[in-house]
Each structure stands twice: as structure tokens, then as C-alpha cells.
Design an enzyme around this catalytic site. Sequence first.
Site, PDB file in Angstrom:
ATOM      1  N   SER A  37     -75.307  22.741 -97.725  1.00 25.68           N
ATOM      2  CA  SER A  37     -75.591  21.372 -98.180  1.00 25.68           C
ATOM      3  C   SER A  37     -75.737  20.426 -96.987  1.00 25.68           C
ATOM      4  O   SER A  37     -76.707  19.651 -96.918  1.00 25.68           O
ATOM      5  CB  SER A  37     -74.509  20.880 -99.142  1.00 25.68           C
ATOM      6  OG  SER A  37     -73.220  20.980 -98.581  1.00 25.68           O
TER       7      SER A  37
ATOM      8  N   ASP B 262     -68.609  18.419 -92.297  1.00 24.36           N
ATOM      9  CA  ASP B 262     -69.780  19.295 -92.305  1.00 24.36           C
ATOM     10  C   ASP B 262     -70.988  18.632 -91.645  1.00 24.36           C
ATOM     11  O   ASP B 262     -71.677  19.232 -90.821  1.00 24.36           O
ATOM     12  CB  ASP B 262     -70.155  19.677 -93.742  1.00 24.36           C
ATOM     13  CG  ASP B 262     -69.054  20.459 -94.426  1.00 24.36           C
ATOM     14  OD1 ASP B 262     -68.038  20.761 -93.775  1.00 24.36           O
ATOM     15  OD2 ASP B 262     -69.221  20.766 -95.618  1.00 24.36           O
TER      16      ASP B 262
ATOM     17  N   GLY C  73     -69.533  28.550 -98.226  1.00 27.52           N
ATOM     18  CA  GLY C  73     -68.588  27.832 -97.375  1.00 27.52           C
ATOM     19  C   GLY C  73     -69.121  27.617 -95.968  1.00 27.52           C
ATOM     20  O   GLY C  73     -68.384  27.265 -95.055  1.00 27.52           O
ATOM     21  N   LEU C  74     -70.433  27.815 -95.770  1.00 25.26           N
ATOM     22  CA  LEU C  74     -71.036  27.602 -94.447  1.00 25.26           C
ATOM     23  C   LEU C  74     -71.882  26.336 -94.440  1.00 25.26           C
ATOM     24  O   LEU C  74     -72.652  26.086 -93.524  1.00 25.26           O
ATOM     25  CB  LEU C  74     -71.863  28.828 -94.044  1.00 25.26           C
ATOM     26  CG  LEU C  74     -71.027  30.118 -93.916  1.00 25.26           C
ATOM     27  CD1 LEU C  74     -71.920  31.332 -93.701  1.00 25.26           C
ATOM     28  CD2 LEU C  74     -70.019  30.001 -92.773  1.00 25.26           C
ATOM     29  N   SER C  75     -71.731  25.563 -95.484  1.00 23.03           N
ATOM     30  CA  SER C  75     -72.336  24.240 -95.603  1.00 23.03           C
ATOM     31  C   SER C  75     -73.860  24.229 -95.548  1.00 23.03           C
ATOM     32  O   SER C  75     -74.469  23.545 -94.725  1.00 23.03           O
ATOM     33  CB  SER C  75     -71.760  23.257 -94.579  1.00 23.03           C
ATOM     34  OG  SER C  75     -71.846  21.970 -95.141  1.00 23.03           O
TER      35      SER C  75
HETATM   36  P1  ADP Z   1     -72.337  25.088 -99.399  1.00 26.62           P
HETATM   37  O1  ADP Z   1     -70.969  25.639 -99.107  1.00 26.62           O
HETATM   38  O2  ADP Z   1     -73.388  26.116 -99.122  1.00 26.62           O
HETATM   39  O3  ADP Z   1     -72.582  23.795 -98.730  1.00 26.62           O
HETATM   40  P2  ADP Z   1     -72.612  23.420-101.731  1.00 26.62           P
HETATM   41  O4  ADP Z   1     -72.307  23.665-103.176  1.00 26.62           O
HETATM   42  O5  ADP Z   1     -71.949  22.310-101.031  1.00 26.62           O
HETATM   43  O6  ADP Z   1     -72.371  24.814-100.973  1.00 26.62           O
HETATM   44  O7  ADP Z   1     -74.185  23.192-101.571  1.00 26.62           O
HETATM   45  C1  ADP Z   1     -75.117  24.124-102.070  1.00 26.62           C
HETATM   46  C2  ADP Z   1     -76.267  23.393-102.774  1.00 26.62           C
HETATM   47  O8  ADP Z   1     -77.070  22.702-101.759  1.00 26.62           O
HETATM   48  C3  ADP Z   1     -77.231  24.316-103.456  1.00 26.62           C
HETATM   49  O9  ADP Z   1     -76.774  24.669-104.754  1.00 26.62           O
HETATM   50  C4  ADP Z   1     -78.510  23.474-103.478  1.00 26.62           C
HETATM   51  O10 ADP Z   1     -78.453  22.534-104.530  1.00 26.62           O
HETATM   52  C5  ADP Z   1     -78.439  22.718-102.151  1.00 26.62           C
HETATM   53  N1  ADP Z   1     -79.186  23.477-101.127  1.00 26.62           N
HETATM   54  C6  ADP Z   1     -78.661  24.233-100.145  1.00 26.62           C
HETATM   55  N2  ADP Z   1     -79.626  24.817 -99.392  1.00 26.62           N
HETATM   56  C7  ADP Z   1     -80.811  24.424 -99.929  1.00 26.62           C
HETATM   57  C8  ADP Z   1     -82.193  24.691 -99.620  1.00 26.62           C
HETATM   58  N3  ADP Z   1     -82.549  25.488 -98.629  1.00 26.62           N
HETATM   59  N4  ADP Z   1     -83.135  24.095-100.390  1.00 26.62           N
HETATM   60  C9  ADP Z   1     -82.777  23.274-101.413  1.00 26.62           C
HETATM   61  N5  ADP Z   1     -81.505  22.997-101.751  1.00 26.62           N
HETATM   62  C10 ADP Z   1     -80.517  23.549-101.034  1.00 26.62           C
HETATM   63 MG    MG Z   2     -71.413  22.045 -99.076  1.00 29.64          MG
END
Ligand code: ADP
Ligand code: MG
Length: 379
Positions: free
Chosen positions: A125, A169, A121-123
Site C-alpha cells: 500500500s 511505511d 506485511g511488506l507494505s
Molecule cells: P500491505 O501489507 O501489502 O500494505 P494493505 O492491505 O495495506 O497490505 O494494502 C494492500 C492493498 O493495496 C491492495 O489490496 C490494493 O487495494 C492496494 N494495492 C497494493 N498494490 C497495488 C497495485 N500494484 N495496484 C493497485 N493496488 C494495489
Molecule cells: Mg499496507
Amino acid sequence: MNLTQQTLAGFKEAYGYEPSGVWSAPGRANLIGEHTDYNNGFVLPFGIDRRTYVALATREDKICRVTSSFSSEVVEIELRDDRPTGLDWALYPLGVAWVMRESQTTGFDVFIDSDVPIGAGLSSSAAVECSMALALNDVWEAGKSPIELALIGQRAENEVVGAPTGIMDQTASMLARSDGAVLIDCKTMETTHIPLGLSEQDLVVAVIDTQVSHRHSDGGYRSRRESCEKGAEIMGVESLRELEVADLPRAKEAMDDVTFRRVRHIVTENQRVLQTVSALADARLDELGELLLASHASMRDDFEISIPELDLAVATAMEAGAIGSRMTGGGFGGAAIAIINSAKLSQLETQVEAAFEESGFGAPRVFAVIPSQGARKEA
Ligand code: ADP
Ligand code: MG
């Protein structure tokens, strides 16, 4: 070795030569304003001191390659009009390149490293999307503004990854400042810097990561979005942003109970964001705490996106002396935040760990986050 150096080293190991630069963007915590972004409402996030780093070199051809510290696989595509599919994590960075394909001047090799917790939940993505968008904007000389780059990141997530998330985000990750939060009016995309003044009061923001992972591509987020659209349609407004608290009795008459409670969360949450901004301006900390708790209760009872781990995190943070606490992010897992005196942080950690163990929940992670600057070039 800091993460910039680590990312440079990772690039060299993956590709056998030096990149031309490193760009980074932070994860974000949302102080208040949850699920309001896609309802054209208000949000108040800040960048955190956990970032994603992109080391990039341009290529002579048009081939786009990415690899990452958490996957040794190198994913390679060329940008055509067809949307890339089926590339798993690589859809996040390559989705950004695809959205920017009209600006493409060269191919690239990219290595990604990060200390943003994934799925918390800290984005993480948005941190990937924004660091990538800024890197490509620089090397392709695309000339996009920070808001345009945020919108590009959102399009990558919506159209390529297929997660129907709002604009909060990416806007936070692009525009955050080290000493405060960003008030975003998601209707006009007007952004206002809001000083937090936490350190003057010896306060820190603690993150309690439940380590329960969520996935936005799953149904919960999408179905909340659909309920909001339905509520707006029934009320004859373009978005729930147009409704005020005074409209709620009318809404209650007009729709089923579930849709009404979804609507009530959004309408009251928009009001709480604006009240939080004014409480911060006068350092009315008691009021700030009450608003965070009211936001959590609304997400738990009306929007129904909390989980028992998040409710326990919030309750325990309050017992440990926090002035306020709430779940943050899209819900169904992830993290809560708590604003607490810095001297009580380790007490909070101990109490949260004990409470989780007692309830038979998996071990949480507790850490403080510092409001930090948005996307930037590092090297
Ligand atoms: P969050 O809350 O962390 O944003 P999401 O499900 O929206 O969760 O996004 C997480 C996804 O983003 C991971 O499963 C991966 O596919 C991609 N991602 C996040 N960080 C990285 C990274 N450092 N390298 C490659 N892909 C990443
Ligand atoms: Mg996300």
C-alpha cells in the site's frame, strides 16, 4: 523486460499512447519497532528490492484515470472536495491525488505495475501511495519534500482508504537508502540513516511470507490502537512514547491486564529499537538476534498480533541457523523476517516448507530481500 519497461508497455496497452514518465517506490520490511509509529515512538524499517511502478501522462482536462496490472478496470474520477469512496484498490492511488488536490494543475492517466507481494506485511500500500505521490509532485510541480509526500500517502490511507495506519511505511518507502535502514523518530519525524553492514558479514534478510493475508481496515489493528490510546490516557501522557520501562510497575497498578500488556509491548519495543541501533553500530550480532526474538515474543504474548504460522516461521528460522527472527508488519498474517548467513538460505527455505506442511498450514514463500533505495523517477 524489466518492470520499468513492463510498466511503460502496460500503459501503452491500456491507453494507446506513451506516458510521460515512470516513477517507483519500494515496499518495506521493518527490522524492529512494531506498532510504535502511531505511539510517537521509534521504528527501524528498510526499503526492499520489490517496487511499485507508476507510469503517468498528464491530460488536457481534469479527469484522473487509473488502471493496474492486476485489474483491467479503468477507474475515473474528478477531484472535488468530497472524499472519493467505494473505488476499492483505486482508492490508494486516487486517494493520494485527492489529498494533493490543491496542487492539481492537470488530469492524468496512470498505469500501475508492481512486484511487491500484496497483504504480506511488506507494505504494497505504501509503495503505491509513495510512487503516486512522487509522480504527482513532479508533474504538478507541487514542491513537496519527501517527508511531506510520506504524510500525504498516510493521509490517503487514513482518510480515504480508512485504514488507521501510522507513518512508518510511507516514510520508509520515501526515504530508504540502498545500504541501510532508516531510524524514524515518529514524534519529531527526524530520520537517521543506519548502515546495516549485512553483506560484509555474509548475512541476508530472508522474508518468510506465510501467505496468510491481513487487512488493516479490519478490527485488530484499530483495537490495538485504541488500547494504546487508553493506556496513555490512564497514565496521563500524550502518547506511550513518554513512558519508560521504569514506569511499567506503576502502569500495571493503574490499568486492566490487557491494556497493560499492550502498553508494555510499546514501551519495551521502543527501547529495543534503540538497543538495536547501538548493537548494529558495533556489529554485536548476538545481541541483535536476541532483540529480534524478544520483539517477536512481545508481539506474540503482550500485543497478541502474531498467528501460529508466524510463530512457526520464527521458530523454524532459528532452527535453520538464523541469528534472529521476528514477524514484521502490522500482524494477523503477513511475513516474518530472519537474518541468516547467505549459505544457509536454501536450507531455511527447505525447513520452513517442511514445517508448514507438517503443521497443515498453506505453503509459505521464502525469499531474500536487499535493502534498497526509496521513491525515485525511473524513466
Ligand atoms: P500491505 O501489507 O501489502 O500494505 P494493505 O492491505 O495495506 O497490505 O494494502 C494492500 C492493498 O493495496 C491492495 O489490496 C490494493 O487495494 C492496494 N494495492 C497494493 N498494490 C497495488 C497495485 N500494484 N495496484 C493497485 N493496488 C494495489
Ligand atoms: Mg499496507
